[in-house]
Design an enzyme around this catalytic site. Structure first.
Site, PDB file in Angstrom:
ATOM      1  N   SER A  79       0.962  -1.220   0.106  1.00  0.00           N
ATOM      2  CA  SER A  79       0.113   0.048  -0.023  1.00  0.00           C
ATOM      3  C   SER A  79       0.888   1.147   0.137  1.00  0.00           C
ATOM      4  O   SER A  79       2.079   1.145   0.458  1.00  0.00           O
ATOM      5  CB  SER A  79      -1.019   0.013   1.272  1.00  0.00           C
ATOM      6  OG  SER A  79      -0.019   0.376   2.487  1.00  0.00           O
ATOM      7  N   ASP A  80       0.245   2.465  -0.397  1.00  0.00           N
ATOM      8  CA  ASP A  80       0.783   3.634  -0.199  1.00  0.00           C
ATOM      9  C   ASP A  80       0.986   3.840   1.323  1.00  0.00           C
ATOM     10  O   ASP A  80       0.044   3.188   2.007  1.00  0.00           O
ATOM     11  CB  ASP A  80       0.530   4.712  -0.935  1.00  0.00           C
ATOM     12  CG  ASP A  80       1.294   6.072  -1.043  1.00  0.00           C
ATOM     13  OD1 ASP A  80       2.111   6.018  -0.024  1.00  0.00           O
ATOM     14  OD2 ASP A  80       1.361   6.852  -1.944  1.00  0.00           O
ATOM     15  N   TRP A  81       1.451   4.598   2.181  1.00  0.00           N
ATOM     16  CA  TRP A  81       1.544   4.962   3.514  1.00  0.00           C
ATOM     17  C   TRP A  81       0.428   5.460   4.047  1.00  0.00           C
ATOM     18  O   TRP A  81      -0.272   6.373   3.928  1.00  0.00           O
ATOM     19  CB  TRP A  81       2.670   5.829   3.803  1.00  0.00           C
ATOM     20  CG  TRP A  81       3.908   5.156   3.940  1.00  0.00           C
ATOM     21  CD1 TRP A  81       4.652   5.382   5.293  1.00  0.00           C
ATOM     22  CD2 TRP A  81       4.723   4.035   3.123  1.00  0.00           C
ATOM     23  NE1 TRP A  81       5.977   4.209   5.243  1.00  0.00           N
ATOM     24  CE2 TRP A  81       5.812   3.824   4.032  1.00  0.00           C
ATOM     25  CE3 TRP A  81       4.418   3.600   2.018  1.00  0.00           C
ATOM     26  CZ2 TRP A  81       6.528   2.805   3.263  1.00  0.00           C
ATOM     27  CZ3 TRP A  81       5.353   2.638   1.569  1.00  0.00           C
ATOM     28  CH2 TRP A  81       6.386   2.118   1.994  1.00  0.00           C
ATOM     29  N   GLY A  82      -0.470   4.484   4.275  1.00  0.00           N
ATOM     30  CA  GLY A  82      -1.813   4.791   4.909  1.00  0.00           C
ATOM     31  C   GLY A  82      -3.080   4.711   3.722  1.00  0.00           C
ATOM     32  O   GLY A  82      -3.929   5.339   4.024  1.00  0.00           O
TER      33      GLY A  82
END
Ligand code: NOJ
Length: 751
Positions: free
Chosen positions: A264-267
């Site tokens: 995932s991208d961060w968050g």
């Protein structure tokens, strides 16, 4: 000049690192499944808890780690133009870390070289420095299409054209991965702006998706053999991209056969069940994003955030605050049909670990840090990426010049740490002013005037302009170094940034009153060259007609000032070409004219790409809108003659041959561009589409025949009714030239 240039090309360590440009071949994903038996054996030994431990971060940039089984933590680092300074496990930084390394030119500069071999060389630098820093995955390259000129993150991306993206990304990935480090191509998909990037729901036609927004990712997977991919923040057709079954399961892992890991991208994960089922293999950054939003554990658990899935039982451990941690474990325990999905995720992570020598007993390469070779590659990329936009005979400048006035805050300002996650702590960064001093030594007097003040909303400063005018008047030549900036005050970058993550630019104007400054300097001294820094196009129409010389230098990295001086004084003949159109004014850009930017009116979190496939030159050329500087444009200090074009039909393909001659007096390189136009089609097709190019180095008087193979994809379009790419038989024009608006020869082929 010529002798120096060719010596540099032939003997530089950068040249030695270059490998032949990768060509299209069988799906390169096979490399990832070479250790399948070992992966399975390891998987069999893991408990359910251990498997779940593998699929979420354990701190800011690290994940997993099962000491009992000898499985190390997976260490990631940004990307994409250098290895990011140490962030620490808590993202608070690491004091006294030995993390100042190579600051490479930004991706748009790399793309402007139109030289896939340099993509490879660039990648090897990143891979080598990642090894030296103990990183297993570099979070790059960023390859989203430059759709909207205001996108604050365009500097991290390559081009408005999917073919150019595809060609450049393959070498880049293979360069990183040749060092035994995984690249992580990002941000998949439709993350083309920073405004509302966390939640915006992007709608687009299937044709636009297939023809414009996906080809780069497909090439990264199938030709580049990329090991990792990052899902983007935004929603796509109603569902978050990272948890989007269509994007992840159907297209990426299904159609394209991706065998590596999706992080995932961060968050960017929002729901346990969706992430488990729809393709997210590794969840990163959720805890930190929650923290940065001031949401604590109890607030989350009680559902105040509207994210009831993030229930972590009684655990108060910060790093258990992930959708794919305890919540996932509980869900899997209750539903055995989820186990194969979990196994698939762990299997993908283990594959990447074997491919990067983290497992399997093979040795990790030691890597090297900011070596002479890395510096040479940074210099070479910058030299080939700088674009000569306009030259009324003023360039190259003569080294015999007695006095030069260098004007503009960008001439002295460091850019490496600006701009968000792409920050790099540069071992050094040669500014334009320093580069000119290095170039000229003591024979030339160089004066410096600041010219303008960097602060958002700042208008022309009369005092600074007066000083600049005086300096320009007193000099033989004035060089204004201006354009855009990376965020200048990192602590409040969102207020002040122009090219930066998390924010889009306020407009496309020259900021800080630079139009007034440049007009005044041009009036004071007509022998003025304007150098632009930036992550993409900018409006220059207020003074471009009067300027004798305009140069686009992007953010040219640690050797940028030297590269710029080499170009301005003709040690290196410019050969960069624009990977993105410069419109006359922002309103001309298709994202604004046809599309909705930044959102659907009245619905800030919705965005329909009504501009469809009409992105960049596909729009300007088909709708007859004159650009300021066209896609593919870039001048040289020599001239190139094109002749002897032949287009030979094959089976659903063609071979284009054209002779190019250096008809001037200076050695140099030309990028021969091949565009295809479908004469008659059942759907509206662009006036021209780039389908081949080759950069060719020629001595004065030298000729070379360039051969460009056009495979069947070069003639196809995506047929929405049939849900597939089709080649409609008929006549196709083949346009060969020096830019999208400088077509020198036309041929055709009937297929
Ligand atoms: C968010 C950015 O979008 C992504 O590109 C980056 O890799 C991560 N943060 C980690 O810094």
């Amino acid at each position: 000049m010529s002798a120096f240039y060719f010596t540099l090309v032939a003997n530089s360590p950068a040249a030695a690192q270059q490998k032949p440009a990768p060509t299209a071949m069988a799906n390169k994903q096979a490399a990832l499944t070479a250790n399948e038996a070992k992966v399975d054996a390891l998987l069999k030994q893991m408990t359910l808890e251990e498997k779940v431990k593998m699929i979420h971060a354990n701190s800011a940039f690290a994940a997993g780690g099962i000491p009992r089984l000898g499985i190390p933590e997976l260490m990631t680092s940004d990307g994409p133009h250098g290895v990011r300074p140490e962030q620490g496990r808590d993202w608070k930084g690491v004091k006294d870390a030995n993390d100042a390394g190579s600051y490479m030119p930004t991706n748009n500069a790399l793309a402007s070289t139109w030289n896939p071999e340099l993509g490879y060389a660039f990648g090897t630098v990143l891979g080598s420095e990642a090894n030296a820093r103990g990183k297993d995955i570099i979070l790059g390259p960023g390859i989203n299409i430059m759709r909207a000129p205001l996108n604050g993150r365009n500097f991290e991306y390559l081009s408005e054209d999917p073919f150019l993206v595809s060609k450049m990304v393959v070498g880049y990935i293979q360069g990183i991965q040749s060092q035994g480090v995984s690249a992580c191509v990002k941000h998949y998909a439709a993350n083309n702006q920073e405004v509302h990037r966390d939640d915006i729901d992007v709608e687009m036609s299937e044709r636009a998706l297939r023809e414009i927004y996906l080809p780069g990712f497909k090439a990264a997977v199938q030709q580049g053999g990329v090991y990792s991919l990052m899902g983007s923040y935004n929603k796509f057709r109603g569902t978050y991209a990272t948890e989007n079954a269509y994007l992840m399961n159907d297209i990426l892992k299904g159609e394209w056969g991706f065998k590596g890991l999706v992080m995932s991208d961060w968050g960017s994960v929002h729901n346990t069940q969706n992430a488990l089922r729809n393709g997210t293999d590794l969840e990163m950054g959720t805890d930190l994003v929650l923290m940065s939003k001031g949401i604590d554990q109890s607030a989350t658990a009680s559902g105040e955030t509207g994210q009831p899935d993030l229930v972590n039982g009684s655990s108060k451990d910060l790093y258990e605050r992930f959708f794919l941690a305890n919540t996932a474990l509980e869900a899997i325990k209750k539903d055995a049909t989820l186990v194969p999905l979990l196994d698939d995720k762990v299997r993908r992570i283990l594959r990447v670990m074997f491919a990067t020598h983290m497992l399997g007993g093979t040795k990790r390469q030691p890597g090297a840090y900011n070596t002479k070779e890395h510096q040479a590659t940074a210099l070479k990329v910058a030299e080939e990426g700088i674009v000569l936009l306009k030259n009324d005979g003023i360039l190259p400048l003569k080294k015999s010049v007695k006095t030069i006035a260098v004007i503009g805050e960008n001439a002295t300002r460091a850019n490496s740490m600006g701009g968000g996650s792409g920050q790099v702590k540069a071992k050094y960064e040669i500014s334009a002013l320093q580069g000119l001093k290095n170039e000229l030594g003591s024979n030339t007097a160089i004066t410096y005037a600041q010219g303008y003040k960097i602060a958002r909303g700042q208008q022309a400063d009369a005092q600074l302009i007066a000083e600049a005018v005086a300096a320009a008047k007193a000099a033989d030549v004035a060089i204004v170094v201006g354009g855009s900036i990376h965020g200048y005050d990192y602590s409040k970058w969102s207020d002040n940034a122009y090219d930066a993550e998390g924010v889009d630019k306020p407009d496309l104007k020259m900021p800080f009153g630079q139009d007034e400054l440049i007009k005044a300097v041009l009036a004071a001294n007509p022998n003025t060259v304007v150098v632009l820094l930036g992550g993409g196009p900018i409006e220059v129409s207020a003074w471009a007609g009067q300027a004798k010389g305009i140069v686009e230098a992007w953010y040219p990295g640690m050797e940028g000032g030297n590269a710029l001086a080499h170009i301005l004084f003709g040690d290196v003949n410019p050969s960069g070409k624009l990977p993105v159109t410069f419109p006359v004014k922002l309103e001309d850009a298709p994202a604004h004219k046809l599309g909705e930017y930044p959102s659907t009116p009245g619905n800030p979190l919705k965005q329909t790409y009504k501009d469809d496939i009409w992105v960049g030159y596909r729009y300007y050329d088909t709708y007859n809108v004159a650009p300021q500087f066209a896609f593919g444009h870039g001048l040289s200090y020599t001239t190139f003659k094109y002749d002897n074009l032949s287009v030979t039909p094959g089976t659903k393909s063609a071979t284009v041959k054209v002779r190019v001659t250096n008809s001037g007096k200076t050695a140099g390189a030309e990028v021969v561009q091949v565009y295809v136009h479908d004469d008659q089609a059942s759907v509206k097709r662009p006036e021209k589409e780039l389908k081949g190019f080759q950069k060719v180095f020629l001595k004065p008087g030298e000729s070379k025949t360039v051969t460009v193979a056009l495979d069947s994809e070069a003639f196809q379009f995506y047929n929405e009714a049939q849900k597939k790419w089709v080649l409609e038989p008929g006549k196709f024009d083949v346009l060969v030239g020096s830019s999208s608006r400088d077509i020198r020869l036309k041929g055709n082929v009937t297929l």
